[in-house]
Design a protein around this motif. Structure first.
Motif, mmCIF file in Angstrom:
data_model
loop_
_atom_site.group_PDB
_atom_site.id
_atom_site.type_symbol
_atom_site.label_atom_id
_atom_site.label_comp_id
_atom_site.label_asym_id
_atom_site.label_seq_id
_atom_site.Cartn_x
_atom_site.Cartn_y
_atom_site.Cartn_z
ATOM 1 N N THR A 111 0.834 -1.217 0.000
ATOM 2 C CA THR A 111 0.000 0.000 0.000
ATOM 3 C C THR A 111 0.860 1.255 0.000
ATOM 4 O OG1 THR A 111 -1.750 -1.158 1.195
ATOM 5 C CG2 THR A 111 -1.817 1.250 1.229
ATOM 6 N N MET A 112 1.919 1.243 0.810
ATOM 7 C CA MET A 112 2.809 2.398 0.908
ATOM 8 C C MET A 112 3.516 2.666 -0.420
ATOM 9 S SD MET A 112 5.908 2.947 3.650
ATOM 10 C CE MET A 112 6.877 1.554 3.046
ATOM 11 N N PHE A 113 4.052 1.616 -1.035
ATOM 12 C CA PHE A 113 4.786 1.790 -2.291
ATOM 13 C C PHE A 113 3.850 2.190 -3.437
ATOM 14 C CE2 PHE A 113 8.245 0.011 -0.058
ATOM 15 C CZ PHE A 113 9.408 0.191 -0.797
ATOM 16 N N GLU A 114 2.644 1.605 -3.471
ATOM 17 C CA GLU A 114 1.710 1.916 -4.556
ATOM 18 C C GLU A 114 1.203 3.360 -4.486
ATOM 19 O OE1 GLU A 114 -0.247 -2.425 -5.720
ATOM 20 O OE2 GLU A 114 -1.280 -1.157 -4.260
ATOM 21 N N SER A 115 1.287 3.978 -3.326
ATOM 22 C CA SER A 115 0.801 5.357 -3.176
ATOM 23 C C SER A 115 1.880 6.409 -3.408
ATOM 24 C CB SER A 115 0.212 5.545 -1.773
ATOM 25 O OG SER A 115 1.220 5.396 -0.788
ATOM 26 N N MET A 116 3.103 5.981 -3.695
ATOM 27 C CA MET A 116 4.205 6.936 -3.883
ATOM 28 C C MET A 116 4.099 7.649 -5.217
ATOM 29 S SD MET A 116 7.519 4.944 -2.329
ATOM 30 C CE MET A 116 7.666 4.596 -0.581
ATOM 31 N N ASP A 117 4.651 8.850 -5.287
ATOM 32 C CA ASP A 117 4.645 9.639 -6.518
ATOM 33 C C ASP A 117 5.648 9.103 -7.529
ATOM 34 O OD1 ASP A 117 2.698 11.343 -5.551
ATOM 35 O OD2 ASP A 117 4.142 12.750 -4.681
ATOM 36 N N ASN A 118 6.749 8.564 -7.032
ATOM 37 C CA ASN A 118 7.812 8.061 -7.903
ATOM 38 C C ASN A 118 7.370 6.750 -8.569
ATOM 39 O OD1 ASN A 118 10.233 6.333 -8.523
ATOM 40 N ND2 ASN A 118 11.293 8.220 -7.954
ATOM 41 N N GLU A 119 7.343 6.738 -9.905
ATOM 42 C CA GLU A 119 6.838 5.568 -10.638
ATOM 43 C C GLU A 119 7.678 4.331 -10.356
ATOM 44 O OE1 GLU A 119 5.593 4.176 -15.170
ATOM 45 O OE2 GLU A 119 6.395 6.188 -14.825
ATOM 46 N N TYR A 120 9.003 4.492 -10.283
ATOM 47 C CA TYR A 120 9.888 3.355 -10.032
ATOM 48 C C TYR A 120 9.551 2.708 -8.690
ATOM 49 C CZ TYR A 120 14.076 0.640 -8.995
ATOM 50 O OH TYR A 120 14.923 -0.376 -8.658
ATOM 51 N N MET A 121 9.315 3.544 -7.667
ATOM 52 C CA MET A 121 8.992 3.029 -6.336
ATOM 53 C C MET A 121 7.626 2.338 -6.336
ATOM 54 S SD MET A 121 11.698 3.618 -4.757
ATOM 55 C CE MET A 121 11.308 3.217 -3.064
ATOM 56 N N ARG A 122 6.677 2.881 -7.100
ATOM 57 C CA ARG A 122 5.356 2.253 -7.187
ATOM 58 C C ARG A 122 5.471 0.844 -7.758
ATOM 59 N NH1 ARG A 122 3.562 7.206 -9.275
ATOM 60 N NH2 ARG A 122 3.368 6.317 -11.362
ATOM 61 N N GLU A 123 6.374 0.710 -8.733
ATOM 62 C CA GLU A 123 6.515 -0.580 -9.400
ATOM 63 C C GLU A 123 7.167 -1.639 -8.512
ATOM 64 O OE1 GLU A 123 8.619 1.036 -12.597
ATOM 65 O OE2 GLU A 123 6.825 1.755 -13.629
ATOM 66 N N ARG A 124 7.833 -1.219 -7.431
ATOM 67 C CA ARG A 124 8.444 -2.175 -6.502
ATOM 68 C C ARG A 124 7.394 -2.973 -5.738
ATOM 69 N NH1 ARG A 124 11.391 -1.031 -9.265
ATOM 70 N NH2 ARG A 124 11.035 -3.213 -9.729
ATOM 71 N N ALA A 125 6.157 -2.459 -5.710
ATOM 72 C CA ALA A 125 5.084 -3.168 -5.002
ATOM 73 C C ALA A 125 4.890 -4.572 -5.558
ATOM 74 C CB ALA A 125 3.782 -2.368 -5.091
ATOM 75 N N ALA A 126 4.999 -4.725 -6.871
ATOM 76 C CA ALA A 126 4.820 -6.054 -7.494
ATOM 77 C C ALA A 126 5.906 -7.022 -7.040
ATOM 78 C CB ALA A 126 4.835 -5.921 -9.013
ATOM 79 N N ASP A 127 7.153 -6.534 -6.903
ATOM 80 C CA ASP A 127 8.251 -7.384 -6.427
ATOM 81 C C ASP A 127 7.980 -7.849 -4.997
ATOM 82 O OD1 ASP A 127 9.608 -7.070 -8.794
ATOM 83 O OD2 ASP A 127 10.782 -5.356 -8.093
ATOM 84 N N ILE A 128 7.511 -6.928 -4.148
ATOM 85 C CA ILE A 128 7.226 -7.272 -2.750
ATOM 86 C C ILE A 128 6.146 -8.351 -2.673
ATOM 87 C CG2 ILE A 128 6.332 -6.377 -0.558
ATOM 88 C CD1 ILE A 128 7.606 -3.655 -1.364
ATOM 89 N N LYS A 129 5.098 -8.208 -3.494
ATOM 90 C CA LYS A 129 4.018 -9.210 -3.518
ATOM 91 C C LYS A 129 4.568 -10.581 -3.911
ATOM 92 C CE LYS A 129 0.103 -6.251 -4.862
ATOM 93 N NZ LYS A 129 -0.805 -5.946 -5.985
ATOM 94 N N ASP A 130 5.320 -10.624 -5.005
ATOM 95 C CA ASP A 130 5.823 -11.897 -5.520
ATOM 96 C C ASP A 130 6.714 -12.597 -4.498
ATOM 97 O OD1 ASP A 130 4.506 -11.589 -7.872
ATOM 98 O OD2 ASP A 130 6.243 -10.997 -9.061
ATOM 99 N N VAL A 131 7.628 -11.839 -3.900
ATOM 100 C CA VAL A 131 8.597 -12.433 -2.978
ATOM 101 C C VAL A 131 7.925 -12.902 -1.698
ATOM 102 C CG1 VAL A 131 10.648 -12.000 -1.593
ATOM 103 C CG2 VAL A 131 10.518 -11.118 -3.916
ATOM 104 N N THR A 132 7.085 -12.058 -1.116
ATOM 105 C CA THR A 132 6.437 -12.448 0.144
ATOM 106 C C THR A 132 5.467 -13.606 -0.069
ATOM 107 O OG1 THR A 132 4.859 -10.625 -0.184
ATOM 108 C CG2 THR A 132 6.670 -10.245 1.349
ATOM 109 N N ASN A 133 4.823 -13.668 -1.224
ATOM 110 C CA ASN A 133 3.942 -14.801 -1.498
ATOM 111 C C ASN A 133 4.723 -16.107 -1.590
ATOM 112 O OD1 ASN A 133 1.557 -13.376 -1.453
ATOM 113 N ND2 ASN A 133 1.485 -13.038 -3.657
#
Length: 570
Positions: A111-133
């Motif tokens: 949620t925190m990463f997806e709400s960031m203004d920086n597009e690169y940081m927003r895209e890190r949310a997908a990596d976090i999902k994949d790894v934690t899953n």
């Protein structure tokens, strides 16, 4: 015996591996032994780290460093103390189970990463999902199938296979695919043919009928599947496999020969590809060119951002040089529908196949479109390039797309960037509205390429992935055939050539009809090229024209199919 749709020819015998993409069920539980849960989490993290390291090394060796970057990003997520330490703290502070604690922390970070203004940081949310899953699956004891790390030969069983599944799997260990859903034009079917792996799709519930380790035999041509057969059946299928391989070897004699009918009509047999890595399969099967380079896979393989102009240029250059001067038709970006990008948010649509996709997206986001066109024209100096627009439904769209090309070339001229002056520009005919006005459109293009996968879907108003109405998705539908014939006739009147890059182009039952209609280029999965050449070089074009005329008088798809089967003993 189970019966599905034969999607890719070949006979497979081997042990089953069931690939599941199930939702994780995570419940909050109060616990007493806190350190036991902490240890469970730490062990799951370590196992995940070891898996990802192996996957990264294998991907680096087989796919290249660029393709392996995603796994490096996943390892960095695992190494982030904020993520794991926060989960451990939550276990200890709230005395709750490891899975629930990690999932809560995951949701917070995403949620925190997806709400960031920086597009690169927003895209890190997908990596976090994949790894934690991945870690969560180990905590919960849910099977993690590491397709990139396969170390024994298996038949993959899945509800469906995703593009990422087929991109990362260790293909040398995959004997075949069996899926619950899909038809001959589904992603799994297309990739199976491209990779020359036997496949049967549309089996409805094969994932519930088969378990890991079951012995499977199947025929990718007829769609017949047998689970745990007796020895006699195994021997029979081994004999079929040997016969199939001998027939493939016999086709080798056709390599280097032109695709010419007995009475002198020459056609071009090209191949469909999704990446530069597929060129090897085209060369192996003696393709006369590339009739469809699906550039969307270049975009889909990226996890964090659109491919840069330089990345695209290198990919297009590799294909043009790899095919040694043979013509290469490259389709501009075709995402939307069933093809999504992890880093590009698209609104949910009721009918995505009728929505914001392909050329519609590109004309709206000309920044994305121009980057691709610049890369294409830069690469044009390395071979014989043809550019093709997808999903054109009107003359207005075609002219708008050509206008963007003019703008790009003007910019390149101003910057002194060289490009070839003989690049042909064409469009796909996959929407009935464009097929009906091909007499007009033909004046503004160098060629047409008929995309039957979508043309059938749109003409018959049938979802090609819907098993309940799959019988209505039929390439022999008289309306579809008439649109194809109309397209070819209208193009030829203007002196333009016509290709076909849909799956029908490589279908042994469709080739006689298309040859009779006057199709100039057939683009298909590499494995279909030599069988197509064998047929084309054995018949007279004039006979095929008469046969096609007979077909056009028939009123039902079944009548046409039966006529083909009877005439050519299929």
């Amino acid at each position: 015996m189970y019966k599905g749709t034969g999607a890719s020819p070949g006979i497979a015998l081997g042990k089953a591996l069931v690939v599941e993409h199930n939702e994780l069920i995570i419940e909050r539980k109060n616990i007493e032994n806190v350190e036991e849960e902490v240890t469970l989490l730490q062990k799951a993290v370590e196992v995940s780290r070891e898996e990802l390291t192996r996957v990264k090394e294998k991907a680096c060796q087989e796919l290249g460093e660029h393709e392996a970057e995603i796994f490096e990003a996943h390892l960095l997520v695992l190494a982030d103390p904020e993520l794991i330490d926060s989960a451990i703290a939550k276990i200890r502070d709230e005395k709750i189970n490891a899975a629930f604690a990690l999932n809560e922390i995951k949701e917070m970070f995403v949620t925190m990463f997806e709400s960031m203004d920086n597009e690169y940081m927003r895209e890190r949310a997908a990596d976090i999902k994949d790894v934690t899953n991945r870690v969560l699956r180990h905590i919960l004891g849910v099977k993690v199938v590491d397709l990139a790390g396969l170390d024994e030969e298996v038949v993959l069983i899945a509800h469906d296979l995703t593009p990422s599944d087929t991109a990362t799997m260790n293909k040398k260990m995959v004997l075949g695919f069996l899926t619950d859903i899909g038809g001959r034009t589904s992603h799994t079917a297309i990739m199976a043919r491209t990779l020359e792996i036997a496949a049967v799709v549309g089996l409805t519930d094969i994932t519930s009928k088969v378990k890991d380790g079951d012995f499977i035999v199947f025929n990718g041509d007829t769609g017949e599947v047998i689970v745990n057969p007796d020895e006699e059946t195994k021997v029979k299928y081994q004999e079929l496999k040997t016969k199939f391989e001998e027939e493939r070897k016999a086709l080798e004699l056709l390599k280097g020969k032109a695709s010419i009918t007995l009475d002198g009509r020459h056609v071009e047999l090209a191949g469909n590809i999704g990446s530069p890595n597929d060129v090897e399969g085209l060369i192996k099967n003696d393709a006369e060119g590339v009739g469809l380079y699906r550039t969307e896979f270049l975009y889909m393989d990226k996890e964090d951002d659109f491919p840069s102009e330089e990345e695209q240029y290198e990919a297009y250059k590799a294909v043009l040089e790899g095919m040694n001067g043979k013509p290469i038709v490259i389709r501009t970006l075709d995402i939307g529908g069933d093809k999504e990008l992890p880093y590009f948010q698209m609104d949910h649509e009721m009918n995505p196949f009728l929505g914001y996709r392909a050329i519609r997206l590109c004309l709206d986001r000309t920044d994305i479109f121009k980057t691709q066109l610049r890369a294409l024209y830069r690469a044009s100096v390395h071979g014989k390039l043809r550019i093709m627009f997808p999903m054109i439904s009107s003359l207005e769209e075609l002219l708008a797309a050509k206008e963007v090309i003019k703008e790009v070339l003007a910019e390149m001229d101003a910057e002194g960037i060289p490009y070839a002056n003989d690049v042909e520009v064409g469009m796909m005919i996959e929407i009935p509205s464009s097929a009906i006005i091909t007499d007009i459109l033909a004046k503004h293009v160098d060629f047409f390429s008929i995309g039957t996968n979508d043309l059938i879907q749109y003409t018959c108003a049938v979802d090609r992935m819907n098993q309940k109405i799959s019988h209505l998705y039929n390439q022999f539908n008289p309306a579809v055939l008439r649109l194809i014939k109309m397209t070819i006739d209208n193009a030829h009147k203007e002196g333009k050539w016509v290709g076909m890059c849909g799956e029908s182009a490589g279908d042994k039952r469709m080739i006689p009809i298309l040859l009779g209609f006057g199709l100039d280029e057939f683009s298909m999965s590499p494995i279909s090229i030599l069988p197509a050449r064998k047929f084309i070089t054995s018949v007279n074009h004039e006979d095929m024209k008469k046969f096609a005329d007979e077909v056009l008088t028939m009123g039902t798809a079944e009548e046409i199919k039966n006529h083909v089967d009877k005439t050519f003993n299929m």
